[in-house]
Enzyme design. Structure first.
Site, short mmCIF file in Angstrom:
data_model
loop_
_atom_site.label_atom_id
_atom_site.label_comp_id
_atom_site.label_asym_id
_atom_site.label_seq_id
_atom_site.Cartn_x
_atom_site.Cartn_y
_atom_site.Cartn_z
N HIS A 56 59.07 69.94 40.56
CA HIS A 56 58.39 70.05 41.86
C HIS A 56 56.88 70.20 41.70
O HIS A 56 56.14 70.08 42.69
CB HIS A 56 58.95 71.27 42.62
CG HIS A 56 58.81 71.17 44.11
ND1 HIS A 56 58.24 70.08 44.73
CD2 HIS A 56 59.15 72.02 45.11
CE1 HIS A 56 58.25 70.26 46.04
NE2 HIS A 56 58.78 71.43 46.31
N ASP A 71 56.96 65.85 45.13
CA ASP A 71 57.21 66.58 46.38
C ASP A 71 58.59 66.23 46.94
O ASP A 71 59.25 65.28 46.49
CB ASP A 71 56.14 66.23 47.41
CG ASP A 71 54.77 66.79 47.04
OD1 ASP A 71 54.74 67.84 46.36
OD2 ASP A 71 53.75 66.18 47.41
#
Length: 405
Positions: A368, A372
């Site tokens: 992450h 995204d």
């Protein structure tokens, strides 16, 4: 002449290897290029060939970590190969037959004051577990009960069912230790998340059922499996969502315009992840042929460092072992991995009606820090769309041409 055999470098980043198995014994005569040992690096298991013919003297034990460039054995190239002994049948004399027929019974060891006497450490363990020394056979000198005897006795006598309580300890191979380190690093050093979806495998099954026999006949026995469909779907999705095909290097982001797909396969030494290079340019036949080649090399223990170096994204198929759902761990320094699972027929809603279809759960684990939620979910949806409409999205509407039939 005495030749010193040194550990060759399996790769630039590898500084030491571990002697996994000696394939010869000390004092054996070896031929030039004969495999004399298997050595583990942190990336692969490799065979070490003899550099010359002669009598070998081993300089390292199995399990030893040896620096690249260190001497592991000596070969006496001047030594001649010993002639093979000729078997001569001889009839033993009558007296020898009589002696051989008479069983020899070893005299029992005489009991001493030490027999079944526990050492202080062993006595403490036995007292804690309320076990009598008379119930244990000591393996120490003169029958003394050692600490290890007491521990083993506790393990075997500490269950009301009397079941086996044995254990063994073996050293992890260098490859397995490196895999463990990388997995822990991936969990600790990445912001790993997993997103899930499901795929209706009916369209792929219909294409495979219709063309797999012709595909096999046309391409020399090559099977039309699921991996070519998944690889094609993944390379398409990576081009749509390039952040998934990138990785972090310090404070920089490295983006790739090619798709080197690491494919997790099982080998005799554990999990291997060889790389299918430029998979975006391969046809269905090309993907199947390359995966088959790499799988055979992994099975035969011939995978090299070069085979596993690089890779921009990984596909792992836990479904072959029966896994229904999992959260695959990222293969660092990559930023994403797709987990395939087993195919189960389940009822689903199709145009307002309940139908039974072969369904597969798919999982995308991603870093992450660089990917995204929009990219990760969009990527997995793109994979799902391609797999559920392979004819249009992966084959340009012509299955025969795509399969080179």
């Amino acid at each position: 002449m005495i030749l010193e055999m040194k550990v060759p470098s399996p790769g630039e980043s590898i500084k030491e290897v571990e002697i996994a198995t000696w394939l010869v014994k000390d004092g054996d005569y070896v031929e030039k290029d004969q495999a004399i040992a298997e050595v583990d690096s942190d990336k692969a298991t490799l065979e070490l060939p003899a550099e010359a013919s002669g009598i070998i003297t081993l300089k390292a034990e199995e399990g030893d970590a040896v620096a690249v460039g260190a001497v592991v054995c000596l070969i006496d190239t001047a030594a001649a190969k010993a002639p093979q002994p000729t078997k001569v049948e001889q009839t033993p004399k009558v007296e020898e037959k009589q002696i051989a027929a008479t069983p020899v019974t070893a005299a029992p060891a005489a009991a001493t004051y030490a027999t079944q006497a526990p050492s202080p450490a062993a006595r403490k363990i036995l007292n804690e577990k309320n076990i009598q020394p008379a119930d244990i056979v000591g393996t120490g000198k003169d029958g003394r009960i050692t600490k290890e005897d007491a521990i083993n006795a506790v393990a075997s006598m500490g269950t009301p069912t009397g079941g086996s309580r044995g254990s063994s300890r073996t050293k992890l191979s260098m490859l397995r230790r490196k895999v463990a380190e990388r997995l822990v690093a991936a969990k600790n050093e990445t912001a790993m998340l997993t997103t899930f979806n499901e795929v209706n495998m009916t369209p792929i099954n219909e294409i495979r059922n219709q063309y797999k026999d012709a595909f096999k006949a046309k391409h020399g026995g090559l099977g039309l499996g699921y991996m070519s469909f998944f690889t094609k779907a993944v390379t398409r999705a990576l081009q749509l969502y390039p952040d998934v095909n990138s990785m972090i290097d310090g404070t920089d982001k490295i983006a790739y315009d090619f798709c080197d797909i690491s494919v997790a396969v099982s080998g005799p030494k554990g999990l291997m992840v060889p790389v299918v290079r430029n998979a975006e340019n391969l046809t269905f036949r090309g993907v199947e042929a390359e995966i088959k080649r790499l799988a055979i090399r992994a099975r035969d223990g011939q995978i090299t460092v070069d085979d596993m170096t690089g890779g921009t994204f990984t596909i792992s198929n836990g479904g072959v072992f029966g896994s229904m759902l999992s959260t695959p761990i990222i293969n660092p320094p990559q930023s994403g991995i797709l987990g395939m699972h087993n195919i189960i027929e389940r009822p689903i809603a199709v145009n307002g009606k309940v139908e039974i279809h072969p369904m597969m759960y798919v999982a995308l684990s991603y870093d992450h820090r660089i990917i995204d939620g929009r990219e990760s979910v969009g990527f997995l949806v793109a994979v799902k769309e391609a797999l559920e409409n392979p004819l249009e999205l992966l084959m340009n509407g012509d299955a025969k041409k795509a399969l080179e039939l």
